[in-house]
Design an enzyme around this catalytic site. Structure first.
Site, PDB file in Angstrom:
ATOM      1  N   GLU A  72       0.863  -1.173   0.000  1.00  0.00           N
ATOM      2  CA  GLU A  72       0.000   0.000   0.000  1.00  0.00           C
ATOM      3  C   GLU A  72       0.897   1.219   0.000  1.00  0.00           C
ATOM      4  OE1 GLU A  72      -3.207  -0.019   2.756  1.00  0.00           O
ATOM      5  OE2 GLU A  72      -3.886   1.951   2.101  1.00  0.00           O
ATOM      6  N   GLY A  73       0.896   1.938  -1.102  1.00  0.00           N
ATOM      7  CA  GLY A  73       1.815   3.074  -1.205  1.00  0.00           C
ATOM      8  C   GLY A  73       1.066   4.385  -1.268  1.00  0.00           C
ATOM      9  N   TYR A  75       0.121   6.269  -3.811  1.00  0.00           N
ATOM     10  CA  TYR A  75      -0.916   6.503  -4.815  1.00  0.00           C
ATOM     11  C   TYR A  75      -1.868   5.342  -5.009  1.00  0.00           C
ATOM     12  CZ  TYR A  75       2.076  10.408  -5.850  1.00  0.00           C
ATOM     13  OH  TYR A  75       2.823  11.537  -5.733  1.00  0.00           O
ATOM     14  N   GLY A  76      -1.617   4.229  -4.358  1.00  0.00           N
ATOM     15  CA  GLY A  76      -2.541   3.120  -4.566  1.00  0.00           C
ATOM     16  C   GLY A  76      -2.172   1.877  -3.787  1.00  0.00           C
ATOM     17  N   VAL A  78      -1.657  -2.230  -4.080  1.00  0.00           N
ATOM     18  CA  VAL A  78      -1.417  -3.249  -5.096  1.00  0.00           C
ATOM     19  C   VAL A  78      -1.849  -4.606  -4.546  1.00  0.00           C
ATOM     20  CG1 VAL A  78       0.313  -4.356  -6.562  1.00  0.00           C
ATOM     21  CG2 VAL A  78       0.456  -1.902  -6.117  1.00  0.00           C
ATOM     22  N   LYS A  93      -3.567  -2.726  -9.355  1.00  0.00           N
ATOM     23  CA  LYS A  93      -3.239  -1.522  -8.586  1.00  0.00           C
ATOM     24  C   LYS A  93      -4.516  -0.714  -8.431  1.00  0.00           C
ATOM     25  CE  LYS A  93       0.056   2.312  -8.378  1.00  0.00           C
ATOM     26  NZ  LYS A  93       1.299   2.851  -8.932  1.00  0.00           N
ATOM     27  N   ASP A 195      10.711   8.850 -11.404  1.00  0.00           N
ATOM     28  CA  ASP A 195      10.737   8.265 -10.061  1.00  0.00           C
ATOM     29  C   ASP A 195      11.437   6.906 -10.088  1.00  0.00           C
ATOM     30  OD1 ASP A 195      10.390   8.246  -7.337  1.00  0.00           O
ATOM     31  OD2 ASP A 195       8.308   7.585  -7.384  1.00  0.00           O
TER      32      ASP A 195
END
Ligand SMILES: Nc1ncnc2c1ncn2[C@@H]1O[C@H](COP(=O)(O)OP(=O)(O)O)[C@@H](O)[C@H]1O
Ligand SMILES: [Mg+2]
Length: 386
Positions: A72-73, A75-76, A78, A93, A195
């Protein structure tokens, strides 16, 4: 109670996840009943033709069963999931909506839109493949379906390639070659990744390596147009970005590749771990030397140049400081007791060219692929990361 029915609700507990693990048809929601009618599978037609332009995105309930949360990052989320029709394992995602209630006013998150449209345009072995978009019950539940890759590079190195089992030079070449091919392809197609880091590179059990997380990717132009400086994770950020240059281009990605190469050689330890932008610049100059007339002639004109008051160096001063930290940290042909991978002279030369201070002098991804490192000595091999 209705929440419990939704096996794609990110807030549901692991017990519910288990309970829901076996594929079973779910009550059709408002907007999946329409898609269902057009995508029903029969035993004679396992792979129904689905045209999202005509029929809309398929429903996640009808098509995938979730297995596990991978990460869980920012922006979303997975997920690891199974295609109900083909049993294929995929990654989903889930686009994170910071404030779903504001969706109507603010629309679909820009980073997610960028990532989806970029990934759909770019198709390359070294860039993670996207299959389709699927939707959940509400407007706020949208998933990008990707091929599943077992781990990211950061995790893989930490898990399996610690001293004394550090990456062999052939594997290092195999990883760097694939990453460079992906980045060169992006740059050829006028795209910056913005990135690049080891956790945004995925690895497959076959040794295949692919770039992911294109949420910050965007088109670039020549001559360069001003772009935001709020890109690239600090430890992988190029000196020109730290110095406030908004008209940047592909060399920012190449700098990140230099950081990644160094990190792979050091068995997963990030090369320059700054505590903030100033500290990062300081660490970076310690690593590759302070700017000189030769190493970065345009340095004085950069927006933040006047904010730093160090004495302008001549190349002689830099020589007196002896080779900056890079040469000490990466001794050429050193025996393996340094807890790092073996690096020959060509490898060191490539590393220092990826980490050239001046973006104009920095090697390009395409040139790096033609570097003798990849064409002499031991040939590259697919890495063994499992
Ligand atoms: N296709 C995939 N297969 C397997 N794991 C993945 C996949 N895509 C992403 N991941 C894992 O999820 C993590 C977060 O995904 P990423 O796209 O980088 O999103 P974020 O924007 O949250 O960083 C990655 O670092 C990787 O560990
Ligand atoms: Mg990421």
């Amino acid at each position: 109670m209705s929440k419990k029915r939704d096996r794609w609700d990110s807030s549901s507990s692991s017990e519910e996840e288990k309970e829901e693990a076996t594929p079973k048809p779910l009550a059709a929601s408002k907007n999946n009943s329409a898609t269902k009618a057009t995508t029903t599978t029969t035993s004679s037609n396992k792979f129904p033709l689905h045209n999202p332009l005509l029929q809309g995105c398929r429903s996640v309930y009808d098509t995938y069963d979730r297995i596990d949360k991978v990460s869980e990052g920012s922006y979303g989320i997975v997920w690891k999931a199974r295609d109900l029709a083909t049993q294929e394992i995929v990654a989903l995602k889930q686009i994170k909506f910071e404030q779903p209630e504001l969706m109507e006013q603010q629309g679909f998150p820009l980073t997610a839109l960028r990532e989806i449209s970029t990934l759909l345009q770019l198709q390359h072995e070294s860039i993670v493949g996207v299959k389709e978009m699927v939707v959940g019950s509400g407007d706020d539940k949208v998933f990008m379906v990707m091929e599943f890759m077992e781990k990211d590079l950061q995790q893989a190195i930490k898990d399996t390639r610690q001293y004394p089992n550090v990456l062999r030079q052939a594997e290092l070449k195999g990883i760097m070659k694939q990453i460079l091919e992906g980045v060169a392809y992006m740059h050829e197609h006028w795209m910056l990744h913005r990135d690049l880091k080891t956790s945004n590179i995925l690895v497959h059990s076959t040794g295949r390596v692919a770039l992911c997380d294109l949420g910050l990717a965007r088109r670039y132009e020549v001559p360069a147009q001003p772009l935001t400086l709020l890109v690239v994770t600090l430890w992988y950020r190029a000196p020109e970005l730290l110095m406030g240059e908004t008209k940047y281009g592909p060399p920012i990605d190449v700098w990140s590749l230099g950081c990644i190469f160094g990190e792979l050689i050091l068995a997963g330890e990030a090369l320059m771990q700054g505590q903030g932008e100033l500290d990062q610049l300081d660490k970076l100059f310690q690593m590759v030397g302070l700017p000189t007339e030769e190493s970065w002639p345009d340095y004085d004109q950069l927006p933040h140049a006047s904010m730093f008051r160090w004495k302008k160096q001549t190349s002689k001063d830099n020589d007196n400081r002896s080779a900056p930290l890079l040469a000490k940290k990466f001794p050429i042909n050193a025996p393996p007791h340094f807890k790092q991978s073996f690096l020959d002279g060509n490898g060191y030369d490539l590393l220092s060219k990826l980490l050239a201070l001046d973006p104009k002098q920095r090697i390009t991804a395409k040139e790096a692929l033609a570097h003798p490192y990849f064409h002499t000595g031991v040939p590259s091999e697919l890495p063994v990361l499992f």
